[in-house]
Write a protein that holds these residues in place. Structure first.
Motif, PDB file in Angstrom:
ATOM      1  N   TYR A  33       0.810  -1.213   0.000  1.00  0.00           N
ATOM      2  CA  TYR A  33       0.000   0.000   0.000  1.00  0.00           C
ATOM      3  C   TYR A  33       0.847   1.269   0.000  1.00  0.00           C
ATOM      4  CZ  TYR A  33      -3.811  -3.191   0.665  1.00  0.00           C
ATOM      5  OH  TYR A  33      -4.711  -4.201   0.488  1.00  0.00           O
ATOM      6  N   LEU A  34       2.148   1.140   0.175  1.00  0.00           N
ATOM      7  CA  LEU A  34       3.024   2.305   0.009  1.00  0.00           C
ATOM      8  C   LEU A  34       2.999   2.799  -1.431  1.00  0.00           C
ATOM      9  CD1 LEU A  34       6.144   1.366   2.146  1.00  0.00           C
ATOM     10  CD2 LEU A  34       4.460   3.128   2.616  1.00  0.00           C
ATOM     11  N   GLY A  35       2.608   1.936  -2.338  1.00  0.00           N
ATOM     12  CA  GLY A  35       2.497   2.313  -3.737  1.00  0.00           C
ATOM     13  C   GLY A  35       1.458   3.392  -3.985  1.00  0.00           C
ATOM     14  N   LEU A  36       0.523   3.548  -3.068  1.00  0.00           N
ATOM     15  CA  LEU A  36      -0.494   4.589  -3.219  1.00  0.00           C
ATOM     16  C   LEU A  36       0.105   5.989  -3.142  1.00  0.00           C
ATOM     17  CD1 LEU A  36      -3.412   3.057  -1.143  1.00  0.00           C
ATOM     18  CD2 LEU A  36      -3.221   3.232  -3.628  1.00  0.00           C
ATOM     19  N   ILE A  37       1.301   6.103  -2.601  1.00  0.00           N
ATOM     20  CA  ILE A  37       1.991   7.397  -2.573  1.00  0.00           C
ATOM     21  C   ILE A  37       2.223   7.893  -3.998  1.00  0.00           C
ATOM     22  CG2 ILE A  37       4.172   8.516  -1.927  1.00  0.00           C
ATOM     23  CD1 ILE A  37       4.232   6.670   0.505  1.00  0.00           C
ATOM     24  N   GLY A  38       2.281   6.976  -4.959  1.00  0.00           N
ATOM     25  CA  GLY A  38       2.465   7.345  -6.351  1.00  0.00           C
ATOM     26  C   GLY A  38       1.329   8.173  -6.922  1.00  0.00           C
ATOM     27  N   LEU A  39       0.188   8.189  -6.242  1.00  0.00           N
ATOM     28  CA  LEU A  39      -0.925   9.015  -6.716  1.00  0.00           C
ATOM     29  C   LEU A  39      -0.604  10.503  -6.637  1.00  0.00           C
ATOM     30  CD1 LEU A  39      -4.001   7.178  -5.184  1.00  0.00           C
ATOM     31  CD2 LEU A  39      -3.371   7.342  -7.588  1.00  0.00           C
ATOM     32  N   ILE A  40       0.218  10.881  -5.676  1.00  0.00           N
ATOM     33  CA  ILE A  40       0.528  12.309  -5.498  1.00  0.00           C
ATOM     34  C   ILE A  40       1.279  12.874  -6.703  1.00  0.00           C
ATOM     35  CG2 ILE A  40       1.762  13.991  -4.065  1.00  0.00           C
ATOM     36  CD1 ILE A  40       1.131  12.078  -1.680  1.00  0.00           C
ATOM     37  N   PRO A  41       2.426  12.299  -7.109  1.00  0.00           N
ATOM     38  CA  PRO A  41       3.083  12.872  -8.293  1.00  0.00           C
ATOM     39  C   PRO A  41       2.272  12.670  -9.572  1.00  0.00           C
ATOM     40  CG  PRO A  41       4.285  10.949  -7.528  1.00  0.00           C
ATOM     41  CD  PRO A  41       3.231  11.240  -6.510  1.00  0.00           C
ATOM     42  N   LEU A  42       1.512  11.586  -9.653  1.00  0.00           N
ATOM     43  CA  LEU A  42       0.707  11.346 -10.847  1.00  0.00           C
ATOM     44  C   LEU A  42      -0.378  12.414 -11.001  1.00  0.00           C
ATOM     45  CD1 LEU A  42       0.094   9.481 -13.234  1.00  0.00           C
ATOM     46  CD2 LEU A  42      -1.430   8.210 -11.720  1.00  0.00           C
ATOM     47  N   ILE A  43      -1.102  12.691  -9.939  1.00  0.00           N
ATOM     48  CA  ILE A  43      -2.174  13.689 -10.005  1.00  0.00           C
ATOM     49  C   ILE A  43      -1.625  15.084 -10.231  1.00  0.00           C
ATOM     50  CG2 ILE A  43      -3.986  14.820  -8.642  1.00  0.00           C
ATOM     51  CD1 ILE A  43      -4.559  12.039  -7.431  1.00  0.00           C
ATOM     52  N   THR A  44      -0.542  15.446  -9.539  1.00  0.00           N
ATOM     53  CA  THR A  44       0.018  16.786  -9.742  1.00  0.00           C
ATOM     54  C   THR A  44       0.575  16.943 -11.150  1.00  0.00           C
ATOM     55  OG1 THR A  44       2.136  16.125  -8.778  1.00  0.00           O
ATOM     56  CG2 THR A  44       0.545  17.175  -7.310  1.00  0.00           C
ATOM     57  N   GLY A  45       1.061  15.863 -11.736  1.00  0.00           N
ATOM     58  CA  GLY A  45       1.525  15.930 -13.116  1.00  0.00           C
ATOM     59  C   GLY A  45       0.391  16.073 -14.104  1.00  0.00           C
ATOM     60  N   LEU A  46      -0.719  15.404 -13.828  1.00  0.00           N
ATOM     61  CA  LEU A  46      -1.857  15.458 -14.742  1.00  0.00           C
ATOM     62  C   LEU A  46      -2.597  16.785 -14.689  1.00  0.00           C
ATOM     63  CD1 LEU A  46      -3.322  11.856 -14.296  1.00  0.00           C
ATOM     64  CD2 LEU A  46      -2.060  12.753 -16.260  1.00  0.00           C
ATOM     65  N   VAL A  47      -2.693  17.378 -13.516  1.00  0.00           N
ATOM     66  CA  VAL A  47      -3.436  18.648 -13.399  1.00  0.00           C
ATOM     67  C   VAL A  47      -2.539  19.872 -13.539  1.00  0.00           C
ATOM     68  CG1 VAL A  47      -5.285  17.633 -12.028  1.00  0.00           C
ATOM     69  CG2 VAL A  47      -3.361  18.702 -10.884  1.00  0.00           C
ATOM     70  N   LYS A  48      -1.243  19.676 -13.678  1.00  0.00           N
ATOM     71  CA  LYS A  48      -0.264  20.759 -13.875  1.00  0.00           C
ATOM     72  C   LYS A  48      -0.210  21.739 -12.704  1.00  0.00           C
ATOM     73  CE  LYS A  48      -1.400  21.119 -18.706  1.00  0.00           C
ATOM     74  NZ  LYS A  48      -1.618  22.056 -19.782  1.00  0.00           N
ATOM     75  N   TYR A  49      -0.536  21.267 -11.522  1.00  0.00           N
ATOM     76  CA  TYR A  49      -0.521  22.147 -10.355  1.00  0.00           C
ATOM     77  C   TYR A  49       0.020  21.385  -9.152  1.00  0.00           C
ATOM     78  CZ  TYR A  49      -2.051  25.147  -6.573  1.00  0.00           C
ATOM     79  OH  TYR A  49      -2.084  25.942  -5.463  1.00  0.00           O
ATOM     80  N   PRO A  51       0.663  21.996  -5.051  1.00  0.00           N
ATOM     81  CA  PRO A  51       0.460  22.897  -3.919  1.00  0.00           C
ATOM     82  C   PRO A  51       1.771  23.286  -3.225  1.00  0.00           C
ATOM     83  CG  PRO A  51      -1.038  21.032  -3.780  1.00  0.00           C
ATOM     84  CD  PRO A  51      -0.105  20.764  -4.906  1.00  0.00           C
ATOM     85  N   LEU A  52       2.732  22.380  -3.164  1.00  0.00           N
ATOM     86  CA  LEU A  52       4.013  22.713  -2.537  1.00  0.00           C
ATOM     87  C   LEU A  52       4.768  23.759  -3.343  1.00  0.00           C
ATOM     88  CD1 LEU A  52       5.367  19.309  -1.216  1.00  0.00           C
ATOM     89  CD2 LEU A  52       4.535  21.242   0.090  1.00  0.00           C
ATOM     90  N   TYR A  53       4.656  23.695  -4.666  1.00  0.00           N
ATOM     91  CA  TYR A  53       5.292  24.718  -5.491  1.00  0.00           C
ATOM     92  C   TYR A  53       4.706  26.091  -5.182  1.00  0.00           C
ATOM     93  CZ  TYR A  53       8.039  21.748  -8.665  1.00  0.00           C
ATOM     94  OH  TYR A  53       8.974  20.917  -9.201  1.00  0.00           O
ATOM     95  N   SER A  54       3.402  26.167  -4.980  1.00  0.00           N
ATOM     96  CA  SER A  54       2.765  27.442  -4.635  1.00  0.00           C
ATOM     97  C   SER A  54       3.252  27.947  -3.286  1.00  0.00           C
ATOM     98  CB  SER A  54       1.249  27.277  -4.595  1.00  0.00           C
ATOM     99  OG  SER A  54       0.756  27.005  -5.866  1.00  0.00           O
ATOM    100  N   LEU A  55       3.396  27.034  -2.348  1.00  0.00           N
ATOM    101  CA  LEU A  55       3.842  27.403  -1.015  1.00  0.00           C
ATOM    102  C   LEU A  55       5.234  28.018  -1.040  1.00  0.00           C
ATOM    103  CD1 LEU A  55       3.155  27.261   2.041  1.00  0.00           C
ATOM    104  CD2 LEU A  55       4.300  25.050   2.064  1.00  0.00           C
ATOM    105  N   PHE A  56       6.121  27.456  -1.859  1.00  0.00           N
ATOM    106  CA  PHE A  56       7.505  27.936  -1.938  1.00  0.00           C
ATOM    107  C   PHE A  56       7.730  28.885  -3.114  1.00  0.00           C
ATOM    108  CE2 PHE A  56       8.033  23.862   0.358  1.00  0.00           C
ATOM    109  CZ  PHE A  56       8.536  24.400   1.538  1.00  0.00           C
ATOM    110  N   LYS A  57       6.647  29.296  -3.796  1.00  0.00           N
ATOM    111  CA  LYS A  57       6.711  30.249  -4.918  1.00  0.00           C
ATOM    112  C   LYS A  57       7.614  29.743  -6.053  1.00  0.00           C
ATOM    113  CE  LYS A  57       4.803  33.939  -2.580  1.00  0.00           C
ATOM    114  NZ  LYS A  57       3.727  33.319  -1.903  1.00  0.00           N
ATOM    115  N   ILE A  58       7.473  28.466  -6.386  1.00  0.00           N
ATOM    116  CA  ILE A  58       8.225  27.855  -7.484  1.00  0.00           C
ATOM    117  C   ILE A  58       7.290  27.713  -8.676  1.00  0.00           C
ATOM    118  CG2 ILE A  58       9.469  25.792  -8.241  1.00  0.00           C
ATOM    119  CD1 ILE A  58      10.154  25.274  -5.309  1.00  0.00           C
TER     120      ILE A  58
END
Length: 64
Positions: A33-49, A51-58
């Protein structure tokens, strides 16, 4: 909410997300179930957004 993830960053996130998600099928027991962590980079890649980048102004998008 504008996009802040560029093209190269998107491709890397999607590939990395799919690779981590594949752990669901490779590992056994509760560890898979650690594989579910892969949803985070997958979703952020698909939606082009990212949240951490916004927080650090990247912003890795090219300027228009």
């Amino acid at each position: 909410m504008g996009s802040n993830v560029g093209t190269a960053d998107r491709v890397i996130r999607i590939i990395l997300g799919l690779a981590i998600l594949s752990l669901l099928f490779i590992l056994e027991g509760n560890l898979k179930y650690l594989g579910l962590i892969g949803l985070i980079p997958l979703i952020t890649g698909l939606v082009k957004y990212c949240p951490l980048y916004s927080l650090f102004k990247i912003n890795t998008c090219q300027k228009k």
